[in-house]
Design an enzyme around this catalytic site. Structure first.
Site, PDB file in Angstrom:
ATOM      1  N   PRO A   1       0.800  -1.225   0.000  1.00  0.00           N
ATOM      2  CG  PRO A   1      -0.777  -1.533   1.684  1.00  0.00           C
ATOM      3  CD  PRO A   1       0.510  -2.061   1.177  1.00  0.00           C
TER       4      PRO A   1
ATOM      5  CD  GLU B   1       2.479  25.795   7.263  1.00  0.00           C
ATOM      6  OE1 GLU B   1       3.301  25.491   6.387  1.00  0.00           O
ATOM      7  OE2 GLU B   1       2.167  26.968   7.509  1.00  0.00           O
ATOM      8  N   GLY B   2       2.888  22.166  10.646  1.00  0.00           N
ATOM      9  CA  GLY B   2       3.190  22.564  12.013  1.00  0.00           C
ATOM     10  C   GLY B   2       3.279  21.418  13.014  1.00  0.00           C
ATOM     11  NE  ARG B   3      -1.125  18.770  13.444  1.00  0.00           N
ATOM     12  CZ  ARG B   3      -2.211  18.920  12.723  1.00  0.00           C
ATOM     13  NH1 ARG B   3      -2.118  19.197  11.443  1.00  0.00           N
ATOM     14  NH2 ARG B   3      -3.406  18.845  13.308  1.00  0.00           N
TER      15      ARG B   3
END
Lengths: 64, 64, 64, 64, 64, 64
Positions: free
Chosen positions: D2, D10-12
């Site tokens: 898979p 964004e921003g993690r």
């Protein structure tokens, strides 16, 4: 769903994106009959050196 | 159409992208028989921390 | 990675897909310098009524 | 395969991505029965001005 | 958003898809901290003749 | 480019797709200022058992 992905050359203003998101959403709702809240759009901004047509990068050979 | 998306790890030179766009376009035209002008390619550059295989980020566990 | 997605109009033979997969893989390896085993390609076959250019479905207005 | 693509705002942190990659891979292996090494994930980080729902950009109208 | 696309070889049961959708959603919520309702997943089923690795179609050379 | 991908639940008529393609193209041209001929749209039709929201397949729990 509907889920929409729009790839464009980078450099459009937030105002342009705002208008595009609103108008594309309306165009889909009008034709598909889904609720407006079901339409998610993501915009992918491309650098001209990352797009080619006919084997030539846009950065080398910008489309007219 | 054909529309081609190529996801690669970031850091390739413009020269590498130029060669890849040219050669991939030729490979498709040769096999599909479409006109060269119909082939659009977009390249998505990925940061190693945004790709994983076998559950491990490339930035933690670069592929050999 | 590289991960390649190729959208084409439906109806190509398995032989055409086999040749395209081989040749596109070689084109990428040659330019990017990755191992051949790293290149995954998926082909999405499109019905002409599911593709448009200039606002017209391919099924109404097939590209020449 | 898979092949998994995850689009997130964004921003993690890298730690969040690391955990997500590990856990999503396990979730797929558990249900599909493929080998862990077959699962490739790519994460596309989106700016809030590049995502809309119900025709409104996330940057204008952040989801709660 | 998060928007997840999972490409798998065709032939999984609805039960497998149901489990995968549930578990992948949980894996994302756990790590990203978004509400469960924000997670949309779409599954694209691929025919083995439409996927290649190392330049060989899965239909010719199925992965073990 | 712009390249647009629209994922919708299967079952819309060709007439709906024709209208959607025309109107989405116009919405993009109006806001981005590109030529109409530059806009390519592809429509991916999804079976309800291949889409989930909040961890539930649409086929089990259709959205209202």
């Amino acid at each position: 769903m509907p889920l929409v992905t729009i790839k464009i050359i980078e450099g459009r203003t937030k105002e342009q994106k705002r208008g595009m998101a609103k108008d594309v959403t309306e165009a889909i709702v009008k034709n598909i009959g889904c609720p407006e809240t079901a339409v998610t759009i993501d915009i992918i901004e491309m650098k001209p050196e990352n797009v080619s047509q006919a084997g030539k990068l846009f950065s080398d050979n910008p489309p007219r």
